[in-house]
Each structure stands twice: as C-alpha cells, then as structure tokens.
Design an enzyme around this catalytic site. Structure first.
Site, PDB file in Angstrom:
ATOM      1  N   GLY A  29      38.559  35.561  45.587  1.00  0.00           N
ATOM      2  CA  GLY A  29      39.906  36.048  45.331  1.00  0.00           C
ATOM      3  C   GLY A  29      40.529  35.404  44.108  1.00  0.00           C
ATOM      4  CG  HIS A  30      41.731  32.160  43.737  1.00  0.00           C
ATOM      5  ND1 HIS A  30      41.708  31.118  44.638  1.00  0.00           N
ATOM      6  CD2 HIS A  30      42.774  32.940  44.101  1.00  0.00           C
ATOM      7  CE1 HIS A  30      42.691  31.260  45.508  1.00  0.00           C
ATOM      8  NE2 HIS A  30      43.354  32.365  45.207  1.00  0.00           N
ATOM      9  CD  GLN A  31      38.567  37.056  40.476  1.00  0.00           C
ATOM     10  OE1 GLN A  31      39.574  37.518  39.933  1.00  0.00           O
ATOM     11  NE2 GLN A  31      38.377  37.145  41.787  1.00  0.00           N
TER      12      GLN A  31
END
Length: 704
Positions: free
Chosen positions: A631-633
């Site tokens: 959900g985080h890049q």
C-alpha cells in the site's frame, strides 16, 4: 483505450470459471451453510434462513459477473496481458491443452463443478508459478466482481444492517460534526485551457498528493505563480459515495483497486485522484523512526535527515494537518489487536490521526472523507495554495517534460483526457506523481540516470484474518488506530515489521480469505461481521525491485524477493496468528492462501499453547512466503550525494536536468518502515525551500 468482446465459446468457459468460485450450492451444501451460520452467536438476529438460502443458491453468472469482467479488463490490462488471459481461456476449451491443465480429456466447461474446484485448488498449490498466477488472476476477478456490487442477489443474501455502513454509522453517532470545505476551482473553461499555453508559470507541479500539495502551498505563499496538474479527478466531499467501495475503487484508485504485477509476485494498491494518497489513506500520521533518520543521514550522505531542521519540518506539517491522538476510539478490530498484544506482552500504541483531534468514527475513509474531517492535501495545503492564487488542472496526463539546453522549461500533456497535446511552460518543474509514476515520466522525458526506477521499496506486507465468535463490526469505527511495533527489529537490522489493522469491505475481503471450495468460501463470507484483518508491514531490506513499463506504457513492478524479506512475510503471519488467537480468534486465515487455514475445534479454547495450533505454527514456518501486498511505494528516484547511487541531489533536483525537481516518496533513500505521509510532506517542505531559493536567485541575477 481498447475494448473487450468475448466470443460465445470464451463466455461459456468464463461462466464455468466464475461459477466454480461463486457457485450455486446443492441442497446438502446449502443446509450445512445455513446451520453453521445460524449457530454463530448473534447471527440469528442478522440473517434469516430464507435469506441464507438465497445467498447459497446465487452463482456468479446469475449476477452477470462475466459481463462485469468484460468491462473491467480494459481498465486493468494491457493488450498483451489480455491476450495472455484469452490464451488461458482458449486452452481450457481445447481438449489436448485441457488435459495438461486439468487432467481431464474434456473442456473445462464440461467438467462437473466439484471436480473443477479440485482443479483450481491444485493450481493454487502447484509448484509451477504459472499455475499459481492463473489461479490468483481468475480467483481475484471472479470474487471481487461478484462481491463488490451492492445491487445483486448475492449481496442481499448476506446483507445485515451495518455491513457496509461505515460512514452511515458515523453519521448516527452523537459526536458527528462534519466540516464543509469550499470546493476547489478546477480549470474547466475551454478559453482558460487555451490561454494556458501562452502563459509561463513560475512553477508547474505534476501531482497533487502529499508532496505536490505541500510544494504548491509553499511556492504560492512565497508569491510565485503555480499550476498543479493531476491525472486523477477531483472529488469534493459532496461528490463522494463513502459507503460504496466499488465506486471509490473504480474512480479514485490506480487500475480500479488492488492489482497484481504482470508476474503475480506482488499486489499493489495506489491512489489516483486529486489529493493523491492523502484523499484515500487510513489517516495514520507517524514520524520516521530515529534509526531510519540516522541511516539516511550517514549512509546516503544526507545530513538533513538527522538535523533540527528535519524535525522542525515534521512538526510544521503535523501542525498543519492536525496530527493528534485526541478523541480516538478504537473500534472492534483495533481493540482485538490491542487485547492480543497485551496478553502476549507486546508493545502496542495508538496511531496519531490527521483529524485535528476531532471525533472520527468512520470505517470508510479509504473511499474518501465525506465528513471533511481528514486533513488531506485537498482540505489543507491545496486550499492554502488556492488562497494564494495557485491554479489546478485535474484529469490531465503529463506525457513528458519539455527540456531546452539541459533545463526543464515546461510539460506536454493531454488536458481533460483529450487527444490534443498541450505544451505548458514553467520556470521550474516539480514531479510529484508518486514512486510508480514519477520514474516513468522522467524516463519518457529522456533522463538517463540509471537509478531512476530502481531501488523501489514497497513495504511488503502479509495479511492475516482472524474470525471470532463475537461480532467485531469491521466497517464501523475508525480504520487504523493501533500499531504493534514489537517486531520492527526482531531480525537485528531494523528491517522487521509493524502490525496494524486493515479494514476493508466485502469486495476486498472476498479475496483475502482462502478459497477452499465454493461452499466453504460462502460460509466464511458470512463471517465478515466477526472478522479482524491485520497486516504485517515490513521495512523491506534487500529484495531486487524496480519500476518497469511495457511497450504500451503501462507501468509494472519487477520484484525478486530476497530470503530476508520472504522470511519477514512468514514471521509476520506467525506473529499475527498468535495475536489473533490470544485475543480469542477461532479461525486463522492467510491471504494469498499458500498457507492452509487453522480452526479450533468446538471443544477447544482459543489458546496459543494449544498443541494443534503449535503444530500449525511449525507448519506455517516451513511454507513459502505468500504473495505480498503493498500500500506504500517509495525510493524509486532516491535522493543522495552522488549521481552514481541516486537519481536526485539533496535538494530534490535531478542530476540530469536543471530546474527539474522531485517531491514525493520516490525520494526516500530506502524503505521507511512506517506509514509515509508525514515524511513525504516534511521532505516536500525541504524541496520547496530549495526551489524558492533557486527562483529568488534567478530573479536577483536577472536584476543584476
């Protein structure tokens, strides 16, 4: 965009596929489903026998899932990926190929349903990655398209008051006090659009999320002319449909929601709307850990991160977006996480929220905050920018950066998704499209630094679902208010994981619980009201990961997961399972299903010392890591002290092109290890100061 039209033969095979995953149950299966469901405490007040019978008898094809898949595929697949899918469908209908894929000398559509179930379950457990990928793709499409819709017999069959009503629940609370924000003005008039090409802005910002929003506010407040360009659509709070997951995912997320990369090795969730991830995130507002700050300062040659200035920047952005722990009330799932951690002696903390301390009992802020309480960039920084004259373009894709004599001078773009190419000019260009899209834009513009798109970090996460006897009502109450950080350094290098809650609606839930046959899956879906979804989010260390792009321009992620990170995923499952059991869970399910579920017998208490559970823990440790989610890049255009090891300077300016800056999570030198919004915004302040200095020095030089 291309269109998809299945042939009659392809549709027949697809009907067989979707009706394998969501089947009309036979009389025996239906009876067992009704009995097991009504035996769960409290279920008799939620469901009737006739309602459950309707649910049992509803198949995917009876609610037009094949037609929905036909419409969705152009949104999520490239032509090549579509051809690969059509090839699989064709092979399942071709006898010589079918025997290799199914073990049956007949087309897949002619195989009885019970036997089809055994076939697809073998695909899931196959030692061949291609079969696991086929399973995950077909399972995901079938289940999510069946369970996302609210206007079907399937949904009505498992409906109970409050099942999807996170925002409705919030509205019914005595402390519900929404904040009405003025609508931001987008450039829509054709004359205004035409006039843009004759203007030269001081700054053009590509992206409106945590980075772009802050830069827009700072530059506009400093007196510079600012244009913000965003490929997503602007949704004012009155435009949002907060209790409709399907609508939100199709309009505010990349590729319509969570989607796998082309090789099926990771599932990615990313926002695509005005305000970026801040519009649809879970409100978590955490500062970067001290060890990460020190590592970035010492290893990457970036003293800013270990400075007083960085802490002041963190404090400033926290004040602007109202970071607070006041008036936080833990909902059912978060309370279970607290209970389990405390029983096991693990540290557990309240997660600060960007609500300015206001009460916020909404379980649907991942669909946008209709109450206006979440301080996204649209409700804070972009409002500040607008009040100082900044202008906004939504629904506009930037194709490239205009470069002249080694300097950025503007952007080329398709305004409002038109076919016409517009050239817009600016003295400074800031790219803040996120860690997946920023590298693509830089590469399309001719930048050749080898670090662009490399070193991508994803906060790889494993997901575990606990099913309890008592109702947890996952969609009611605040989304993510608790974090267990007991395992952030369990492996000794500060690349462990944190455990948090991941509340989602029925559509996503359907793909998170294991599919062990149509009847068993339907039975588990009826336990949504008793579910707690947790995820172990790691600070990924040494997996080889990069942003790639196919010939059609669609982004992709290449991931070769390391042993360290794979071990982290499995350890996360083990620790989450223990926490769930300590809190009283009766069933443990692992998302992506490489690890079998565990269920306590009726005469067994939920206990971490249960011999069967301990054997399951040993079994889980021996299994391959599940397909992770992200959900985080971050870190795909990392900041650094040398062009040999980084894509941008310590100022955020690219090494390749002057006056071209990056201001988003792609600047991170490594994985962060906590929810990144606060860190992105603080770094954007840092980049903004350098842009202000650059513009001011240029003006002064011009006067001289």
């Amino acid at each position: 965009m291309f269109t998809v039209s299945f042939s009659d033969s392809q549709k027949q095979t697809l009907v067989a596929i979707v009706d394998t995953f969501v089947a009309a149950l036979d009389a025996d299966e239906e009876g067992k489903l009704i009995e097991s469901t009504l035996n769960v405490p409290g279920s008799a007040t939620c469901f009737t026998a006739s309602q459950l019978s309707q649910f049992a008898q509803t198949s995917a094809s009876s609610i037009d899932v094949v037609d929905k898949i036909e419409k969705k595929l152009p949104l999520i697949l490239t032509p090549k990926q579509l051809n690969d899918l059509l090839l699989v469908i064709h092979l399942l209908d071709y006898r010589p190929a079918s025997i290799l894929m199914t073990g049956h000398w007949k087309p897949f559509k002619d195989i009885p349903r019970r036997e089809r179930e055994q076939i697809v379950m073998k695909w899931n457990k196959s030692s061949f990655a291609v079969f696991r990928q086929i399973y995950n793709s077909l399972m995901g499409l079938s289940l999510t398209e069946a369970y996302f819709s609210h206007d079907t017999a399937l949904y009505q069959g498992l409906y109970y008051d409050g099942i999807q009503g996170g925002y409705k629940h919030f509205q019914q609370q005595p402390d519900y006090q929404p904040i009405q924000h003025d609508r931001l003005k987008m450039i829509t008039d054709q004359e205004e659009v035409a006039a843009l090409s004759s203007m030269t802005f001081d700054v053009i910002i590509v992206g409106s999320g945590a980075g772009g929003g802050v830069v827009a506010a700072q530059l506009a407040e400093a007196g510079f002319s600012v244009l913000v360009v965003e490929k997503g659509k602007y949704y004012h709070q009155q435009d949002m449909v907060p209790d409709n997951d399907q609508y939100a995912f199709s309009t505010m997320y990349e590729d319509g929601g969570i989607s796998p990369n082309s090789t099926g090795t990771v599932n990615v969730l990313s926002g695509s709307t005005f305000g970026g991830g801040t519009a649809i995130n879970y409100l978590a507002s955490l500062e970067p850990p001290d060890n990460v700050r020190k590592h970035w300062a010492e290893t990457s040659g970036l003293p800013y991160f270990d400075s007083i200035q960085f802490q002041q920047d963190l404090t400033k952005v926290a004040d602007r977006i109202g970071v607070s722990t006041d008036n936080i009330v833990h909902n059912g799932p978060n309370q279970k996480l607290i209970d389990g951690c405390r029983k096991l002696g693990h540290t557990v903390k309240t997660v600060p929220q960007n609500t300015a301390g206001r009460s916020h009992h909404c379980g649907k802020c991942y669909t946008g905050c209709a109450a206006g309480i979440k301080n996204s960039t649209t409700n804070t920084w972009l409002k500040d920018a607008a009040s100082h004259g900044a202008q906004f373009l939504d629904c506009t894709r930037v194709n490239g950066i205009l470069i002249k004599k080694g300097k950025a001078v503007g952007v080329s773009c398709n305004i409002h998704h038109s076919q016409k190419i517009h050239r817009l000019f600016g003295k400074r260009i800031v790219v803040a499209g996120g860690a997946l899209h920023t590298p693509s834009l830089l590469k399309r513009s001719g930048l050749s630094n080898p670090n662009i798109g490399q070193h991508l970090r994803l906060h790889l996460s494993s997901i575990c679902v606990g099913i309890y006897d008592e109702a947890t009502n996952p969609s009611q109450g605040a989304l993510l208010t608790t974090v267990c950080d007991a395992f952030e350094n369990w492996e000794g290098t500060h690349h462990g994981f944190k455990i948090e809650c991941f509340t989602q609606g029925l559509g996503m839930f359907s793909g998170m619980v294991p599919w062990l046959g149509a009847a068993k899956h339907k039975e588990t879906m009826l336990r949504y009201r008793n579910a707690v979804i947790t995820f172990a989010m790691m600070r990924d260390k040494d997996s080889t990961c990069s942003v790639q792009y196919d010939p059609y321009g669609k982004l992709d992620i290449s991931l070769d997961i390391s042993k360290h990170d794979a071990d982290n995923l499995v350890q996360g499952i083990v620790e989450m399972a223990k926490i769930h059991v300590a809190a009283g869970a009766r069933q443990i399910h692992v998302s992506q299903h490489s690890i079998d579920s565990f269920e306590f017998k009726a005469n067994e208490a939920s206990c971490v010392d249960n011999p069967r559970f301990l054997e399951w823990i040993k079994y889980a440790r021996r299994q391959r890591a599940p397909v992770p989610s992200s959900g985080h890049q971050m870190a795909s255009c990392r900041m650094g002290a040398s062009s040999k090891t980084s894509a941008t300077k310590s100022t955020g300016e690219t090494w390749d092109v002057r006056y071209l800056y990056v201001a988003d999570s792609s600047l991170f030198p490594t994985a962060l290890g906590v929810n990144p919004m606060l860190t992105i915004e603080a770094m954007a302040l840092h980049v903004s100061r350098h842009i202000v200095d650059s513009l001011s020095n240029t003006k002064m030089a011009a006067k001289i």
